[in-house]
Design an enzyme around this catalytic site. Sequence first.
Site, PDB file in Angstrom:
ATOM      1  N   GLU A   4       6.149   0.309  -4.527  1.00 42.50           N
ATOM      2  CA  GLU A   4       7.513  -0.055  -3.531  1.00 42.50           C
ATOM      3  C   GLU A   4       9.274   0.151  -4.773  1.00 42.50           C
ATOM      4  OE1 GLU A   4       5.923  -3.029  -4.492  1.00 42.50           O
ATOM      5  OE2 GLU A   4       5.034  -2.526  -1.782  1.00 42.50           O
ATOM      6  N   HIS A  22       3.888 -14.598   0.683  1.00 39.55           N
ATOM      7  CA  HIS A  22       4.091 -13.298   2.274  1.00 39.55           C
ATOM      8  C   HIS A  22       4.654 -13.851   3.779  1.00 39.55           C
ATOM      9  CE1 HIS A  22       0.426 -12.358  -0.837  1.00 39.55           C
ATOM     10  NE2 HIS A  22       0.912 -11.054  -0.163  1.00 39.55           N
TER      11      HIS A  22
END
Lengths: 83, 330, 448
Positions: free
Chosen positions: B63, B132
Amino acid sequence: MNADEARATVLAVLATIAPEANLSELELDVEFRDQLDIDSMDFLNFIIGVHERTGIDIPEEDYPALETLAGCINYLVAARPAG
Amino acid sequence: MSGAVKTTCREALRAAIREAMQRDSRVFLMGEDVGEYGGCFAVSKGLLDEFGPERIRDTPLSESVFVGAGIGAAMNGLRPIVEVMTVNFSLLALDQILNNAATILHMSGGQFNVPLVIRMATGGGRQLAAQHSHSLEGWYAHIPGIKVLTPGTIEDFRGMLWTALEDPDPVLIFENALLYNLEGELAEDAGPVDISKARVLRSGTSLSLFSYGGSIPKTLEAAVQLESRGIDPEVVDLRTLRPLDTATIIDSVRRTHRAVIVDEGWRSGSISAEIMARIMEESFYELDAPVARVCTAEVPLPYAKQMEDAALPRVETIIEAAMNVVGGNG
Amino acid sequence: MAEFLMPSLGADMTEGTVTRWLVQPGDHVDRGDIVVEVETDKADMEVEIFEAGTIEQLLVPQGEKVPVGTPLAIVATAAAPAARVALPETSGPAPPLAEAPKPAAPSPAAPRPRATPTARIRARELGVDLAAVHGTGVAGAITRQDVEHAALRRAPEPAPRAEGRRLLVSPRARLLAGERGIDLATVTGSGPGGSITAGDVERVAAPTAVAAPSLPSGPAVEVPSGRPRAAGRGPIAALMERSNREIPHYYLGIEVDMSRALDWLKAENRKRPVPDRILASALLLKATALAAHEVPEVNGYFIDGGFQPSATVNLGVAISLRQGGLVAPAILDASAMPLGELMRRLQDLVARARAGRLRASEMSSGTITVTNLGEQGVDFVYGVIYPPQVALVGFGKVTERPWAEAGMLGVRPVITASLAADHRASDGHRGGQFLATVAKLLQEPEHL
């Protein structure tokens, strides 16, 4: 002044006095006082309003003739503006 | 006036990406699995065939790298849409977002702006457990230098992206993953929408329900049920968490005198806390009850279905909060 | 069981000193017996008792000054001999009382009040602070009865709520109550945690309009019934509630022959063009204003325990609004105003009142108020005074009545003028002079 003009004049003045009222339901022969929650101050203002729109001088003695819609129409049709 | 079509948030968003790619050749999409796989949530499915690998770019699982690349591309004249799979992975790029994207305009003395759009999925409710299921949009809304959008309606999934791309500064779009499948009607000619204003989705007089993103459908459902109990709630979709549209919030409170905020984030230091503070600051004397909020329980989000449900804002908890605030004054 | 209270021996008496008890506990008394001598600011007086029975206890010792209404003695009446003072003795925990939440414990330096052990126990049970109790026992010791009497004296106070904590009031409700002059202690909360909400305040503002028409009789004539409540009702409701609570009203009425006034008006209006004509109301207002100027005791404010007469007459005029509700704006310096001017002001005031365009100064400057309910067919008005004013003048309808004058009987138009006045500011004598002046002025309309 014919009857239609007289009626229109009266209703226009009343609309300024009792803006909340539904004047289309106004009955011809019932006193305004009983239909519109009108007091003496309102009535005086009504007379002043009619005077201002028509130029007719309405003496106090004639006030009773102007207490209903029919009375007003008759009175205004018959009256002549001052001067 | 054209007709309406039945669609989903996912399709509306895909249409928005397609439109942006068609309208402006500087626009490209990059992220993990956005190309061959069609996106983790299938948002970009089919776009690789349509626009080719130059503009629909799969990235390595890093990322920090691809968000940083997006910042560089934006500074050099392109209009990147960077997809981060979910908000928890965005933490790996937090330095790029917070220290670079949000500050370069300032650090360069106004010489370089960063017209970057970062999209990411957010929210719980899918049994993806504690790592998550975050709702960190409120966190990001803390950062000056970026804008934070939280679409909660099909119109906004369709319309926010283009407006965000037009913005000269970095814009983060938080897409609640539960909404991708949300079905609804969308005008055939639906297009870009304003991103500076909150929107009153339902006018009411008893209290204001402030909500955003994944909590919007729950809040609207709660409003319907409250109405059957004789309460007339107003529902305000915040839409943009930074900058907050304080004027619309205060205007609503001035009319209803009561407020409940529905926020899927944890309550401490949350966007709901910020909204409460602004209501106190600007409309204290309008309040007829303490402001209440419905947030996610302050625990790592559980995996077990019933536990996760219990931790998240629900229609029932919104109704309960609203009833408490209204008291005997419905 | 009855309490013998410090009486009010004059309109201006607020407290009195017990100079000498003429009875002792155990003595039998009959209605009308002189039982105590009381000294006021003005005079020493002997006070009689209105209950027959046995003096059970003297509560105030000789030499002590107490406010009017303070219980001076307990009398066991024939109807309820030796009945114990009604106290919640059966209830277990001490009831929450106003004085219960003393912010801090009595300072250790304060001398411990002398009290009997049972008095101490009872004081704890009833939440009575012994430091505030006057002892009547040996060497001034506080007895159990002293404690119970102290608790009893407190009982009529409004029941504290929320265990004596600060009232829970929403910011909006607090603001609204302030605007409308509503005492939050009188409001029941319906919001979260029993808090008072804006709606609760509005409900309190409403009841005068709702409840008044159902009163059996009396001073509710002013309240229009069966009309939708307008926003203007809230402040009026609070004001009227305060008026009836605080002001000792007295009422006088006088019949006034209106023939001269109405004849004069008819002749006068014949001379005047339509827009300048004068209503009888204006004559009534002018006469009232002049009379108020002559009898200053009805014109002014009662503030901070004293009457302050006003040099000018700012005549409040009660005006009913078309959609319900009532306002009473003032015509400033009405007594000095020519009649035609007064009429124009009245016309203007009514128009602006009904259009909702009154000025704040007009709303607060009245020194006396007139209400004319004749058009509603009312004969007599028992008015409720607008605090802090001290008088409200009412006019009923003009009716034809048989009227005797100078030995002759005739039919005359007659109106009833009434006065509701604050007994703290004036007495019936001056009130009567005021009404007589109104009547006299209306006999000389050409001078109005």
